[in-house]
Design a protein around this motif. Sequence first.
Motif, mmCIF file in Angstrom:
data_model
loop_
_atom_site.group_PDB
_atom_site.id
_atom_site.type_symbol
_atom_site.label_atom_id
_atom_site.label_comp_id
_atom_site.label_asym_id
_atom_site.label_seq_id
_atom_site.Cartn_x
_atom_site.Cartn_y
_atom_site.Cartn_z
ATOM 1 N N VAL A 1 -15.931 -4.148 -6.916
ATOM 2 C CA VAL A 1 -15.046 -4.001 -5.752
ATOM 3 C C VAL A 1 -15.775 -3.332 -4.600
ATOM 4 N N LEU B 1 -1.899 -2.112 -5.520
ATOM 5 C CA LEU B 1 -3.103 -2.293 -4.699
ATOM 6 C C LEU B 1 -3.550 -3.751 -4.705
ATOM 7 N N ASP B 2 -3.522 -4.382 -5.875
ATOM 8 C CA ASP B 2 -3.906 -5.795 -5.950
ATOM 9 C C ASP B 2 -2.993 -6.669 -5.093
ATOM 10 N N GLU C 1 -9.755 2.277 -2.118
ATOM 11 C CA GLU C 1 -8.774 2.903 -3.022
ATOM 12 C C GLU C 1 -8.822 2.243 -4.399
ATOM 13 N N LYS C 2 -8.977 0.928 -4.407
ATOM 14 C CA LYS C 2 -9.037 0.223 -5.689
ATOM 15 C C LYS C 2 -10.283 0.633 -6.471
ATOM 16 N N TYR D 1 -7.914 -0.547 1.338
ATOM 17 C CA TYR D 1 -7.344 -0.977 0.056
ATOM 18 C C TYR D 1 -8.441 -1.162 -0.988
ATOM 19 N N TYR E 1 0.832 -1.199 0.000
ATOM 20 C CA TYR E 1 0.000 0.000 0.000
ATOM 21 C C TYR E 1 0.871 1.256 0.000
ATOM 22 N N TYR F 1 1.989 1.750 -3.445
ATOM 23 C CA TYR F 1 0.899 2.342 -4.224
ATOM 24 C C TYR F 1 0.827 3.851 -3.998
ATOM 25 N N ILE G 1 -4.112 -6.256 -1.589
ATOM 26 C CA ILE G 1 -5.400 -6.914 -1.358
ATOM 27 C C ILE G 1 -5.245 -8.429 -1.287
ATOM 28 N N LEU H 1 -10.171 2.338 -10.093
ATOM 29 C CA LEU H 1 -10.862 1.743 -11.240
ATOM 30 C C LEU H 1 -11.811 2.754 -11.900
ATOM 31 N N GLN I 1 -0.172 1.340 -10.534
ATOM 32 C CA GLN I 1 -0.775 1.606 -9.230
ATOM 33 C C GLN I 1 -1.714 0.464 -8.837
ATOM 34 N N LEU I 2 -2.513 0.036 -9.795
ATOM 35 C CA LEU I 2 -3.466 -1.052 -9.558
ATOM 36 C C LEU I 2 -2.742 -2.340 -9.174
#
Length: 170
Positions: free
Chosen positions: A162, A129-130, A145-146, A142, A109, A112, A133, A150, A125-126
């Motif tokens: 999500v 985050l993934d 933020e995702k 998280y 995180y 990110y 997660i 998106l 960035q994704l």
Amino acid sequence: TILTDRRNFAEAETAMQKAIETSTTKDNAHYFYAKLIYNKELAMPDVPYANWSLDKALAEADAAIAANPLPLYRVMKGQILFSQTKYQEAFGEFNEANKTEPRNAEVYYYSYQCLRNMKAERAQQLEMLDSAIVLAPKQLLYLSEKALLLMKMNRASDAIAVAQQAITIA
């Protein structure tokens, strides 16, 4: 921290310098000194102490890493650099920590956050985050933020999915 809570910074500094001098684990002593200074600078930026700054905290983190390059010390260095808005350097430290086991969602995180502040590609960035997660699938921060990311990527249906996942957790 009792000394810093009481704003007795000179005494805390003396105690930490003595700890560094006498400790058999100098890396640990440098780390805790860096953390003490960092926490003081974030919590009490309006209470000056001339001998302490984020640069001093960074020097102590570097000394800890030089003595023993533990991921924990790299994360501390990354947090200091992030606070100094040196996002690229902070990302490098977090990235090094991310290469070690056990992996830590919070560090992904942090990575990110660096990428976001550097305005890096949203796909990158994704990815961070993934990774966070995967390690902490019920962390609402998280997931939210995702979902926002998106939406910025014009992937509304994915963002809604999500968000629905987050609602079922909450």
